[in-house]
Every structure is written in structure tokens, then in C-alpha cells.
Enzyme design. Structure first.
Site, PDB file in Angstrom:
ATOM      1  N   TYR A 192     118.286 -26.400 145.459  1.00 54.36           N
ATOM      2  CA  TYR A 192     119.028 -25.496 146.151  1.00 54.36           C
ATOM      3  C   TYR A 192     120.130 -25.951 146.957  1.00 54.36           C
ATOM      4  CZ  TYR A 192     115.035 -22.502 144.885  1.00 54.36           C
ATOM      5  OH  TYR A 192     114.314 -21.976 143.795  1.00 54.36           O
ATOM      6  N   HIS A 322     105.737 -10.259 128.068  1.00 53.95           N
ATOM      7  CA  HIS A 322     106.508 -10.422 129.216  1.00 53.95           C
ATOM      8  C   HIS A 322     107.988 -10.440 129.122  1.00 53.95           C
ATOM      9  CE1 HIS A 322     106.511 -10.759 133.754  1.00 53.95           C
ATOM     10  NE2 HIS A 322     107.605 -11.468 133.497  1.00 53.95           N
ATOM     11  N   ALA A 323     108.787  -9.575 129.741  1.00 60.12           N
ATOM     12  CA  ALA A 323     110.219  -9.377 129.317  1.00 60.12           C
ATOM     13  C   ALA A 323     110.810 -10.650 129.608  1.00 60.12           C
ATOM     14  CB  ALA A 323     110.747  -8.462 130.174  1.00 60.12           C
ATOM     15  N   HIS A 352     117.489  -5.194 134.868  1.00 61.85           N
ATOM     16  CA  HIS A 352     117.106  -6.599 135.166  1.00 61.85           C
ATOM     17  C   HIS A 352     117.483  -7.655 134.146  1.00 61.85           C
ATOM     18  CE1 HIS A 352     114.854  -9.814 137.340  1.00 61.85           C
ATOM     19  NE2 HIS A 352     114.525 -10.364 136.123  1.00 61.85           N
ATOM     20  N   GLU A 353     116.843  -7.429 132.955  1.00 66.91           N
ATOM     21  CA  GLU A 353     117.161  -8.461 131.886  1.00 66.91           C
ATOM     22  C   GLU A 353     118.630  -8.392 131.482  1.00 66.91           C
ATOM     23  OE1 GLU A 353     114.786 -10.490 131.094  1.00 66.91           O
ATOM     24  OE2 GLU A 353     113.249  -9.367 132.132  1.00 66.91           O
ATOM     25  N   HIS A 356     120.651 -10.688 133.306  1.00 73.75           N
ATOM     26  CA  HIS A 356     120.696 -12.125 132.728  1.00 73.75           C
ATOM     27  C   HIS A 356     121.562 -12.311 131.583  1.00 73.75           C
ATOM     28  CE1 HIS A 356     116.894 -13.487 135.236  1.00 73.75           C
ATOM     29  NE2 HIS A 356     116.154 -12.763 134.607  1.00 73.75           N
ATOM     30  N   GLU A 380     118.101 -14.089 138.873  1.00 78.52           N
ATOM     31  CA  GLU A 380     117.147 -12.969 138.908  1.00 78.52           C
ATOM     32  C   GLU A 380     117.881 -11.879 139.762  1.00 78.52           C
ATOM     33  OE1 GLU A 380     114.717 -13.030 137.136  1.00 78.52           O
ATOM     34  OE2 GLU A 380     114.651 -15.231 136.612  1.00 78.52           O
ATOM     35  N   TRP A 452      94.006 -19.535 146.834  1.00 76.45           N
ATOM     36  CA  TRP A 452      94.888 -18.485 146.456  1.00 76.45           C
ATOM     37  C   TRP A 452      94.735 -17.074 147.312  1.00 76.45           C
ATOM     38  CZ3 TRP A 452      98.843 -17.433 143.563  1.00 76.45           C
ATOM     39  CH2 TRP A 452      98.920 -16.173 143.003  1.00 76.45           C
ATOM     40  N   ARG A 456      97.148 -15.247 149.710  1.00 76.12           N
ATOM     41  CA  ARG A 456      97.441 -13.826 149.641  1.00 76.12           C
ATOM     42  C   ARG A 456      97.144 -12.883 150.910  1.00 76.12           C
ATOM     43  NH1 ARG A 456      96.897 -11.950 143.955  1.00 76.12           N
ATOM     44  NH2 ARG A 456      98.311 -10.499 144.523  1.00 76.12           N
ATOM     45  N   HIS A 480     103.722 -15.877 135.324  1.00 81.64           N
ATOM     46  CA  HIS A 480     104.535 -17.243 135.759  1.00 81.64           C
ATOM     47  C   HIS A 480     103.779 -18.358 135.959  1.00 81.64           C
ATOM     48  CE1 HIS A 480     106.788 -13.336 136.058  1.00 81.64           C
ATOM     49  NE2 HIS A 480     108.098 -14.451 136.076  1.00 81.64           N
ATOM     50  N   ARG A 489     112.337 -17.961 143.103  1.00 80.36           N
ATOM     51  CA  ARG A 489     113.663 -17.373 142.592  1.00 80.36           C
ATOM     52  C   ARG A 489     113.575 -15.741 143.043  1.00 80.36           C
ATOM     53  NH1 ARG A 489     113.064 -18.827 136.318  1.00 80.36           N
ATOM     54  NH2 ARG A 489     113.182 -20.820 137.375  1.00 80.36           N
ATOM     55  N   TYR A 490     112.226 -15.154 142.712  1.00 84.26           N
ATOM     56  CA  TYR A 490     112.205 -13.762 142.872  1.00 84.26           C
ATOM     57  C   TYR A 490     112.169 -13.363 144.070  1.00 84.26           C
ATOM     58  CZ  TYR A 490     110.988 -14.075 137.810  1.00 84.26           C
ATOM     59  OH  TYR A 490     110.912 -14.547 136.473  1.00 84.26           O
TER      60      TYR A 490
HETATM   61  O1  X8Z Z   1     109.489 -11.780 135.422  1.00 86.70           O
HETATM   62  C1  X8Z Z   1     109.872 -10.992 135.818  1.00 86.70           C
HETATM   63  C2  X8Z Z   1     111.135 -10.366 134.855  1.00 86.70           C
HETATM   64  C3  X8Z Z   1     111.506 -11.480 133.752  1.00 86.70           C
HETATM   65  S1  X8Z Z   1     112.455 -12.599 134.637  1.00 86.70           S
HETATM   66  C4  X8Z Z   1     110.546  -9.374 133.939  1.00 86.70           C
HETATM   67  N1  X8Z Z   1     110.075 -10.394 137.197  1.00 86.70           N
HETATM   68  C5  X8Z Z   1     109.209 -10.939 138.137  1.00 86.70           C
HETATM   69  C6  X8Z Z   1     107.600 -10.460 137.519  1.00 86.70           C
HETATM   70  O2  X8Z Z   1     107.522  -9.540 136.690  1.00 86.70           O
HETATM   71  O3  X8Z Z   1     106.713 -10.990 138.282  1.00 86.70           O
HETATM   72  C7  X8Z Z   1     110.867  -9.436 137.571  1.00 86.70           C
HETATM   73  C8  X8Z Z   1     110.362  -8.961 139.138  1.00 86.70           C
HETATM   74  C9  X8Z Z   1     109.338 -10.195 139.356  1.00 86.70           C
HETATM   75 ZN    ZN Z   2     114.243 -11.990 135.555  1.00 88.85          ZN
END
Ligand code: X8Z
Ligand code: ZN
Length: 581
Positions: A192, A322-323, A352-353, A356, A380, A452, A456, A480, A489-490
Site C-alpha cells: 500500500y 464464486h464470482a 462489481h465484476e 474489474h 474491488e 476466529w 469476529r 477467500h 481489499r474489500y
Molecule cells: O469476492 C467478492 C467478489 C469477487 S472479487 C464477488 N466479494 C467479496 C465476497 O464475496 O466475500 C465482493 C464483496 C466481498
Molecule cells: Zn471483486
């Protein structure tokens, strides 16, 4: 294939030229293998993608090590930036022991496959369900026993991941240390343009800005859920059970909006229902997203995007649902991979996608090492920035809502947004706060799950169902973690998108309240946005931020401005009620 750099050139420019050519080629090969794996998981494709990933990781690590020696030797700021990026832009560093890079790479693919193949068959269900099916139960069921069963059933899929993850941490740290990082978390925090420790503080500063608003939302939601499920399940002053929030990870609470809607709500809208009623196809859903970008002056997506993308789950084979948005050849072979359903949530995921993909396209003319976002939070944030412009007025303008069915009041609209955006923030923060502690050795395997949940509970104010233990590996039930993708990043994106939105709507000439404004159709906003995207990672991120917003610091003030009417309303609703947990 280009030759490996047996004798590294002493001239930084020549070294970088060779490095970029070799990385481009290996990255394209790794992308192609990974695309086939993610859209067709078999033992063969798993082996092929992990081999290609290991080859890329080994070459990248080798170049990163060599780049250190050259850093003082260039007078070109552009080359100095490239040498810097070469040392810090990878997510994994190959350990040099025999076979270790391959082992690390195999572990990554194997954890991802466990996640993608995860199924649980709830009592009374005719078939085993994947994460999407179980998520639907969490969103729609109001029976606590079924909710808890769907939640626990999914989390059980991560148990066998624990030993792989433990070994992955060991090998990943070994690699990071060979590049002089204390551990992998330190490398992740070093991306960063500031010292790693400063970045951790920076994230904390942003969280402090939004924490009071999050706590107000939490208090309101807890009270409404308490009224629904009773004080036994939802205590007046304690954390909320994680399985009651309408989402597997309690990262968005928008799924239970119907339980939380203000009593005064006027006519409500259901974009998903409208889309389904109109028999909108997956392609058409993606076209809505593309058209928004076109209205800002972006070029249409290439024909290959429509031919090669995977929009829906293919029958009869395992895929990574997962997208994700892909930049296969760093030129024009852009793709989208998702298991899209016709719903409001996926309408937003498509935006969102595509964010990118349009970013990837915008920086494609930069040298290879700059074909990245300013920092990963920027990548993101772009599509979500556009999605903030998907207002009721915009949906009415494109004919998806009619003027009479849209929400007339601000509060229901803002509450929905807050349940998706604000509820996300502490989750966005805690996933990597936990991994940082794991990578640093502060949290060992014997405390993975307990810590964890402690973290949380502290951040999100939520609690797991009773009886979790170290036989569980609940972090692995999040994509993830299973796929080794950094998550901070999110969190950053959820702050930045409001900052971008504010700047772009002002550029578009709108002076009204932020939550009502849209940049749809504004060439001026498009220009402003492109001026940032085209930079890629060529400049330090404050320069990119400045190009779009005129500001050089990440700042949650725009988010707070956007939600100001909701904050007033929540304060009023929460009067006299307990806040915090
Ligand atoms: O993973 C994603 C995207 C792909 S980069 C769908 N997101 C995070 C998640 O699903 O946990 C978007 C928001 C947070
Ligand atoms: Zn994304």
C-alpha cells in the site's frame, strides 16, 4: 517461452524488459490453466493449474529476489517503481526447498477444490446442497433450527481443510522470509505504498470513523431480531447469533431486509422479482451492467467476452462458482465467471465484476508490471461505485421499475444499502486481521477457531452457535481463506466506493444528496473515472485517488455523508435501547 534469466542483466532497464516478457507469458499460461480448472474441476485440471501456478510463482520469486539488488541502480522513476512492484505484488512467494513451491501450489488448489465441492444435505432436502443452496436457506428460512442446520452443515465442509491450511501457512511464510519479509502477512500489508505497520494503523483509523454508525445499525437489527426470535436466542445486550443474519458469513444482512423494514415503509420494490417476471436471461443481466459503462463513454466489451465467459453453473461438473473477473491475456481476452441467478444480489455482483473488467481494459496499454489497480482496494471498488448509481431513479429511467412502485422514502432505501455495505465493514476487516495473526505465529493451529470467533465477536458483534471447537475450521468456510485471496481489499473498497461516488456525482454536476445521485449517462464522470483507471499501478495510489477525487487520503467521510439521514433515523429508533455487545 523466453529464456530464464540465467545471467541477470546488470542494467535495470534490460532486466525489467526481460522480466516483463517472461512474467506476461507465464501469467497467461497460468491463467488459461486456471480458467479450465475453475470451470471444470477434475484431478487432471487441478494438477495442471497447480503446476502452471508453481512455475509462475517460482519465476516471479526469482525475479523479485534479483530486483532487490538493482533497486539503487536506476535513475528512472518508472523503472524504480517497477522494481518496487516486482518485490511486493505477488500473493505467494515460492519457498526454495526441493518441491516446496509445487507443494504450496497443490495445497492452494486442493483447498479451493474442497470449498468448491462442499455439499451438505439438510434434513428433508431431496439432494445435497452447495453453498448457494444453503445460503438460500439462510436468507429465506425463519426457522432457527433450519437456519442453524444450514449454517453448521456448510461450515463442516472446512474441517478437512485445517491440516492443509496449517501447512500452507508454514510454506507461505518460508517463502516470504526468503524475500526478507517477517511473514506472509507482512508482505500482504506491504502493498500500500506505506510501511506495513502504518497500513495496519490506517485500516484501524478508517474503522474508527465508521464504528459508531455500525454499532447503531447493529443495535437496531438486534432489537428487531429479538422481537422476532425472542430474548433466549437474541439477547438484548449481547452479540447476535451469526446464523440469523441472512448470510453464511453475516457479511451482508440485506437478505433479511423484510424482517427489518421500517414499519412506515411505503410501497416496496423487489428488483429480483421484476427481472424474473420479465424472464431476463443471464446474458441480458450482464448487458444491463455493460450498458451502464457504455453510458459513461467506455467501449463495448469484446465479442470474445460473450463467447468465452461462464455466466451460469454448467450441468454435470464441478466448478468454482464464486464470482470472478478474468484478464486472461492482459490485452482483450476479458471474461466473467459466475453461477448467476436472476436476483437483485446478482444484479449488483455483475456490476462489481464488470468493474474489474473495465479496469483491466483501461490499464491494458501500460507496461505489464503496471497492469494492476492502484492498490487492490481500488480494483474491488470500481464496480461497486457504479452500483451505488443504481438508484430507484436510474432503474425507473431504464424501465426496470415504474415510478409508482419505487421507494419514495429515503430510509427504507438507505437501510437496504446499509445492510449490505455497512454490515460488511467489520467482516472485511477481521478476515485478514485474523490471518495476519496466524501468519505472524501469534495464533497457532491450536487456537485457530477460538480466536476466529473471539475476533469476529469483538468486531462484528456476532456469535457462533454453541459447541464450536478446534475440530472445526470455520475460517475455511469462507472462499477467500480457502483460495488464499487477501481480503483487506474489500474493506478498503467499501470505504473508497463512497469516496469515488461522491467525486463522480459532483463531476456529473449533481449537487443533491449522495444516495439519490446517479452518474448514469455522464461523460464527465466517465472521463474522471477513466483518468484514474488508465494509470493502473504506474503511480502510487494517492496519485490515482487524486486523479478521481482530488483527495490523497482514504476517508470514510463520504460514506458517513451518504448515510447521514439513516444515522439520524437510527439514533431516534435506538433511543433508550442498549447499543454495543
Ligand atoms: O469476492 C467478492 C467478489 C469477487 S472479487 C464477488 N466479494 C467479496 C465476497 O464475496 O466475500 C465482493 C464483496 C466481498
Ligand atoms: Zn471483486
Amino acid at each position: 517461452m523466453s529464456e530464464p534469466l540465467d545471467v541477470p542483466p546488470a542494467d535495470p532497464a534490460e532486466f525489467l524488459d526481460q522480466a516483463e516478457r517472461s512474467l506476461l507469458e507465464l501469467s497467461i499460461q497460468a491463467n488459461r490453466a486456471d480458467w479450465i480448472y475453475c470451470t471444470f474441476i477434475t484431478p487432471d485440471t487441478e494438477e495442471l493449474t497447480s503446476l502452471a501456478a508453481a512455475r509462475l510463482m517460482t519465476a516471479a520469486t526469482d525475479l523479485a529476489k534479483r530486483s532487490s539488488a538493482l533497486r539503487g541502480r536506476t535513475r528512472s522513476p518508472v523503472d524504480a517503481r517497477k522494481l518496487e512492484l516486482l518485490r511486493r505484488s505477488f500473493t505467494l512467494i515460492a519457498p526454495s526447498g526441493a518441491g516446496e513451491a509445487e507443494e504450496l501450489s497443490r495445497l492452494s488448489s486442493a483447498m479451493q477444490a474442497l470449498y468448491a465441492r462442499g455439499r451438505y444435505q439438510p434434513r428433508g432436502s431431496p439432494a445435497p446442497l452447495d453453498v448457494q443452496g444453503l445460503s438460500r436457506i439462510l436468507e429465506t428460512s425463519r426457522d432457527p433450527a433450519s437456519l442453524e442446520e444450514a449454517w453448521s452443515g456448510w461450515h463442516a465442509i472446512a474441517r478437512p481443510m485445517r491440516s492443509d491450511f496449517t501447512r500452507y501457512v508454514e510454506l507461505a511464510n518460508r517463502g516470504a522470509r526468503e524475500l526478507d519479509y517477517p511473514d506472509l502477512g507482512a508482505l500482504w500489508r506491504a502493498k500500500y505504498d506505506m510501511p506495513a505497520d502504518d497500513f495496519a494503523r490506517e485500516a484501524g483509523r478508517l474503522w474508527d470513523q465508521v464504528r459508531p454508525l455500525y454499532r447503531s445499525l447493529h443495535a437496531y437489527v438486534r432489537r428487531r431480531l429479538g422481537a422476532r426470535y425472542g430474548p433466549e436466542l437474541v439477547p438484548d445486550t449481547g452479540p447476535i447469533p451469526a446464523f440469523l443474519l441472512g448470510n453464511m458469513w453475516a457479511q451482508s444482512w440485506a437478505g433479511i431486509y423484510p424482517l427489518l423494514a421500517p414499519d412506515t415503509e411505503g410501497p416496496s420494490w423487489d428488483l429480483g422479482a421484476v427481472l424474473r417476471e420479465r424472464k431476463t436471461t443471464p446474458q441480458e443481466l450482464v448487458r444491463y451492467g455493460e450498458r451502464f459503462f457504455l453510458s459513461l463513454g467506455f467501449e463495448p466489451l469484446p465479442a470474445t467476452f460473450w463467447e468465452r465467459s461462464m455466466f451460469v453453473r454448467p450441468p454435470g461438473r464441478d466448478v468454482v462458482c464464486h464470482a470472478s473477473a478474468w484478464d486472461i491475456d492482459y490485452a482483450d481476452d476479458l471474461r466473467l465467471k459466475m453461477c448467476l441467478e436472476i436476483s437483485e444480489e446478482d444484479f449488483f455482483v455483475v456490476h462489481h465484476e464488470l468493474g474489474h473488467n473495465f479496469y483491466q481494459r483501461a490499464y491494458a496499454r501500460q507496461p505489464f508490471l503496471f497492469r494492476e489497480s492502484a492498490h487492490d482496494g481500488f480494483h474491488e471498488a470500481i464496480g461497486d461505485t457504479i452500483a451505488l448509481s443504481v438508484t430507484p431513479e436510474y432503474l425507473t429511467a431504464i424501465g426496470l421499475l415504474d415510478a409508482t412502485s419505487g421507494p419514495t422514502d429515503d430510509i427504507p432505501y438507505l437501510l437496504r444499502r446499509a445492510l449490505a455495505k455497512l454490515a460488511f465493514l467489520p467482516f472485511g476487516l477481521v478476515v485478514d486481521e485474523w490471518r495476519w495473526r496466524v501468519f505472524s505465529g501469534d495464533v497457532g493451529p491450536e487456537r485457530y477457531n477460538r480466536t476466529w470467533w473471539e475476533m469476529r465477536t469483538e468486531r462484528q458483534g456476532i456469535a457462533p452457535p454453541p459447541g464450536r471447537s478446534e475440530a472445526d475450521f470455520d475460517p475455511g468456510a469462507k472462499f477467500h481463506v480457502a483460495s488464499g485471496t487477501p481480503y483487506m481489499r474489500y474493506f478498503l473498497a467499501h470505504i473508497l466506493e463512497f469516496q469515488f461516488h461522491r467525486a463522480l456525482v459532483r463531476a456529473a454536476g449533481s449537487s443533491g444528496p449522495l444516495h439519490r445521485a446517479t452518474i448514469h449517462g455522464s461523460r464527465a464522470a466517465g472521463e474522471r473515472l477513466r483518468s484514474m483507471l488508465e494509470l493502473g499501478s504506474r503511480r502510487e495510489w494517492p496519485d490515482a485517488l487524486e486523479a478521481a477525487t482530488g483527495e490523497r487520503r482514504m476517508d470514510a467521510a463520504a460514506l458517513l455523508e451518504y448515510f447521514a439521514p439513516l444515522q439520524r433515523w437510527l439514533d431516534h429508533e435506538n433511543q433508550g435501547a442498549p447499543v454495543g455487545w
